[in-house]
Write a protein that holds these residues in place. Structure first.
Motif, PDB file in Angstrom:
ATOM      1  N   ARG A  20     -21.036 -16.495  17.297  1.00 45.77           N
ATOM      2  CA  ARG A  20     -21.849 -16.478  18.518  1.00 45.77           C
ATOM      3  C   ARG A  20     -22.601 -15.179  18.728  1.00 45.77           C
ATOM      4  O   ARG A  20     -23.721 -15.177  19.236  1.00 45.77           O
ATOM      5  CB  ARG A  20     -20.955 -16.727  19.746  1.00 45.77           C
ATOM      6  CG  ARG A  20     -20.403 -18.121  19.854  1.00 45.77           C
ATOM      7  CD  ARG A  20     -19.608 -18.312  21.155  1.00 45.77           C
ATOM      8  NE  ARG A  20     -18.636 -17.254  21.410  1.00 45.77           N
ATOM      9  CZ  ARG A  20     -17.405 -17.209  20.903  1.00 45.77           C
ATOM     10  NH1 ARG A  20     -16.982 -18.155  20.087  1.00 45.77           N
ATOM     11  NH2 ARG A  20     -16.579 -16.221  21.200  1.00 45.77           N
ATOM     12  N   GLN A  21     -21.951 -14.065  18.378  1.00 45.38           N
ATOM     13  CA  GLN A  21     -22.526 -12.753  18.648  1.00 45.38           C
ATOM     14  C   GLN A  21     -22.324 -11.843  17.436  1.00 45.38           C
ATOM     15  O   GLN A  21     -21.488 -10.942  17.449  1.00 45.38           O
ATOM     16  CB  GLN A  21     -21.863 -12.140  19.886  1.00 45.38           C
ATOM     17  CG  GLN A  21     -22.118 -12.921  21.163  1.00 45.38           C
ATOM     18  CD  GLN A  21     -21.373 -12.318  22.327  1.00 45.38           C
ATOM     19  OE1 GLN A  21     -20.167 -12.476  22.428  1.00 45.38           O
ATOM     20  NE2 GLN A  21     -22.098 -11.627  23.188  1.00 45.38           N
ATOM     21  N   SER A  35     -24.967  -5.662  26.513  1.00 43.67           N
ATOM     22  CA  SER A  35     -24.521  -6.788  25.705  1.00 43.67           C
ATOM     23  C   SER A  35     -25.693  -7.722  25.386  1.00 43.67           C
ATOM     24  O   SER A  35     -25.849  -8.177  24.254  1.00 43.67           O
ATOM     25  CB  SER A  35     -23.416  -7.552  26.440  1.00 43.67           C
ATOM     26  OG  SER A  35     -22.959  -8.629  25.673  1.00 43.67           O
ATOM     27  N   GLU A  36     -26.526  -7.977  26.365  1.00 42.06           N
ATOM     28  CA  GLU A  36     -27.702  -8.826  26.148  1.00 42.06           C
ATOM     29  C   GLU A  36     -28.651  -8.190  25.136  1.00 42.06           C
ATOM     30  O   GLU A  36     -29.149  -8.871  24.228  1.00 42.06           O
ATOM     31  CB  GLU A  36     -28.436  -9.063  27.473  1.00 42.06           C
ATOM     32  CG  GLU A  36     -27.671  -9.921  28.457  1.00 42.06           C
ATOM     33  CD  GLU A  36     -28.278  -9.908  29.857  1.00 42.06           C
ATOM     34  OE1 GLU A  36     -29.325  -9.236  30.075  1.00 42.06           O
ATOM     35  OE2 GLU A  36     -27.697 -10.555  30.751  1.00 42.06           O
ATOM     36  N   LEU A  37     -28.895  -6.901  25.281  1.00 40.75           N
ATOM     37  CA  LEU A  37     -29.787  -6.206  24.352  1.00 40.75           C
ATOM     38  C   LEU A  37     -29.204  -6.193  22.941  1.00 40.75           C
ATOM     39  O   LEU A  37     -29.929  -6.371  21.951  1.00 40.75           O
ATOM     40  CB  LEU A  37     -30.051  -4.778  24.833  1.00 40.75           C
ATOM     41  CG  LEU A  37     -30.960  -4.666  26.062  1.00 40.75           C
ATOM     42  CD1 LEU A  37     -30.879  -3.263  26.659  1.00 40.75           C
ATOM     43  CD2 LEU A  37     -32.389  -5.020  25.706  1.00 40.75           C
ATOM     44  N   ARG A  92     -23.286  -5.484  30.954  1.00 38.17           N
ATOM     45  CA  ARG A  92     -23.871  -6.814  30.742  1.00 38.17           C
ATOM     46  C   ARG A  92     -25.266  -6.687  30.118  1.00 38.17           C
ATOM     47  O   ARG A  92     -25.601  -7.389  29.160  1.00 38.17           O
ATOM     48  CB  ARG A  92     -23.932  -7.578  32.066  1.00 38.17           C
ATOM     49  CG  ARG A  92     -24.294  -9.026  31.957  1.00 38.17           C
ATOM     50  CD  ARG A  92     -24.128  -9.808  33.265  1.00 38.17           C
ATOM     51  NE  ARG A  92     -24.550  -9.107  34.463  1.00 38.17           N
ATOM     52  CZ  ARG A  92     -23.715  -8.522  35.341  1.00 38.17           C
ATOM     53  NH1 ARG A  92     -22.411  -8.560  35.144  1.00 38.17           N
ATOM     54  NH2 ARG A  92     -24.177  -7.907  36.414  1.00 38.17           N
ATOM     55  N   ALA A  93     -26.071  -5.756  30.625  1.00 36.42           N
ATOM     56  CA  ALA A  93     -27.414  -5.537  30.085  1.00 36.42           C
ATOM     57  C   ALA A  93     -27.339  -5.059  28.637  1.00 36.42           C
ATOM     58  O   ALA A  93     -28.112  -5.515  27.779  1.00 36.42           O
ATOM     59  CB  ALA A  93     -28.167  -4.527  30.950  1.00 36.42           C
ATOM     60  N   ARG A 123     -33.058  -2.974  32.062  1.00 41.77           N
ATOM     61  CA  ARG A 123     -32.585  -4.370  32.077  1.00 41.77           C
ATOM     62  C   ARG A 123     -31.667  -4.611  33.268  1.00 41.77           C
ATOM     63  O   ARG A 123     -31.694  -5.671  33.874  1.00 41.77           O
ATOM     64  CB  ARG A 123     -31.871  -4.672  30.759  1.00 41.77           C
ATOM     65  CG  ARG A 123     -31.160  -6.002  30.655  1.00 41.77           C
ATOM     66  CD  ARG A 123     -32.072  -7.227  30.537  1.00 41.77           C
ATOM     67  NE  ARG A 123     -32.898  -7.249  29.368  1.00 41.77           N
ATOM     68  CZ  ARG A 123     -32.684  -7.979  28.291  1.00 41.77           C
ATOM     69  NH1 ARG A 123     -31.631  -8.761  28.223  1.00 41.77           N
ATOM     70  NH2 ARG A 123     -33.524  -7.946  27.282  1.00 41.77           N
ATOM     71  N   ASP A 134     -27.195  -8.453  21.649  1.00 43.93           N
ATOM     72  CA  ASP A 134     -27.343  -9.811  21.116  1.00 43.93           C
ATOM     73  C   ASP A 134     -28.777 -10.064  20.643  1.00 43.93           C
ATOM     74  O   ASP A 134     -28.991 -10.718  19.635  1.00 43.93           O
ATOM     75  CB  ASP A 134     -26.979 -10.863  22.170  1.00 43.93           C
ATOM     76  CG  ASP A 134     -25.491 -10.972  22.433  1.00 43.93           C
ATOM     77  OD1 ASP A 134     -24.696 -10.423  21.635  1.00 43.93           O
ATOM     78  OD2 ASP A 134     -25.124 -11.604  23.443  1.00 43.93           O
ATOM     79  N   GLU A 135     -29.733  -9.530  21.376  1.00 44.09           N
ATOM     80  CA  GLU A 135     -31.140  -9.784  21.064  1.00 44.09           C
ATOM     81  C   GLU A 135     -31.656  -8.978  19.879  1.00 44.09           C
ATOM     82  O   GLU A 135     -32.497  -9.466  19.129  1.00 44.09           O
ATOM     83  CB  GLU A 135     -32.012  -9.480  22.292  1.00 44.09           C
ATOM     84  CG  GLU A 135     -31.792 -10.444  23.436  1.00 44.09           C
ATOM     85  CD  GLU A 135     -32.442  -9.983  24.736  1.00 44.09           C
ATOM     86  OE1 GLU A 135     -33.234  -9.008  24.718  1.00 44.09           O
ATOM     87  OE2 GLU A 135     -32.146 -10.592  25.779  1.00 44.09           O
TER      88      GLU A 135
END
Length: 193
Positions: free
Chosen positions: A101-102, A20-22, A17-18, A39, A24-25
């Protein structure tokens, strides 16, 4: 009481999950095992206990994305109230939607070599197989592969053109969703014509 296996699974899930967030950012360069661990709020060494290296972690993200798309397409197949054309359009838009979206995840899905990792190959094949069933519902089993190739490569092109800004409605008078509809209509007409 949480078992050791459950704790390991929870840590791995938090790491993914972390990551994936990184991703995306900041794209793949933002994903480092150290940043992912920070994260996720785990020890510095925890990511290394779950992933050999950054590439292994990025491959896990691609696999999860392919499986998520496959799950969505499988659900579409179950909607027998929708026409075959409508299910196929929604299937194509499911894939394109990941790009919308991504975009970094979408690029990762298509840059992860399928032949290099058996799990990645299986996840990508699962999407292809689910998608081919939608195509076969419209064109028949014998033509599903060739039309499937046309539709999948077209969806990938639509996503890429949208991401780069080259599929602007102001220029072409259609948007990506309308192009998908035109494409599916053309395939349906070609088969029945």
């Amino acid at each position: 009481m949480v078992t050791r296996a459950e704790a390991a699974a929870a840590t791995r899930s938090a790491l993914v999950r972390a990551a994936s967030e990184l991703l995306d950012e900041g794209g793949p360069d933002a994903v480092t095992l150290r940043a992912v661990g920070a994260r996720a709020g785990v020890s510095r060494g925890a990511p290394y206990g779950h992933f050999e290296d950054k590439q292994h972690l990025l491959t896990a993200l691609a696999i999860d994305a392919w499986n998520s798309v496959a799950d969505e397409v499988e659900q579409l197949r179950a909607d027998l109230d929708a026409t075959a054309s409508a299910r196929l359009e929604r299937g194509l838009l499911t894939l394109i939607g990941v790009g919308r979206r991504q975009p970094h995840l979408y690029a990762l899905m298509f840059s992860t070599p399928v032949g290099g990792d058996p799990e990645a190959a299986a996840a990508a094949t699962r999407v292809e197989n689910e998608f081919l069933i939608l195509v076969a519902d419209l064109v028949g089993e014998s033509d599903a592969r060739r039309y499937g190739a046309l539709l999948m490569s077209s969806a990938h092109g639509i996503a890429g053109l949208e991401l780069s800004g080259h599929l602007a409605k102001e220029k072409w008078t259609v948007d990506g969703d309308q192009v998908v509809r035109l494409l599916v209509d053309a395939v349906r007409s070609g088969v029945s014509g």
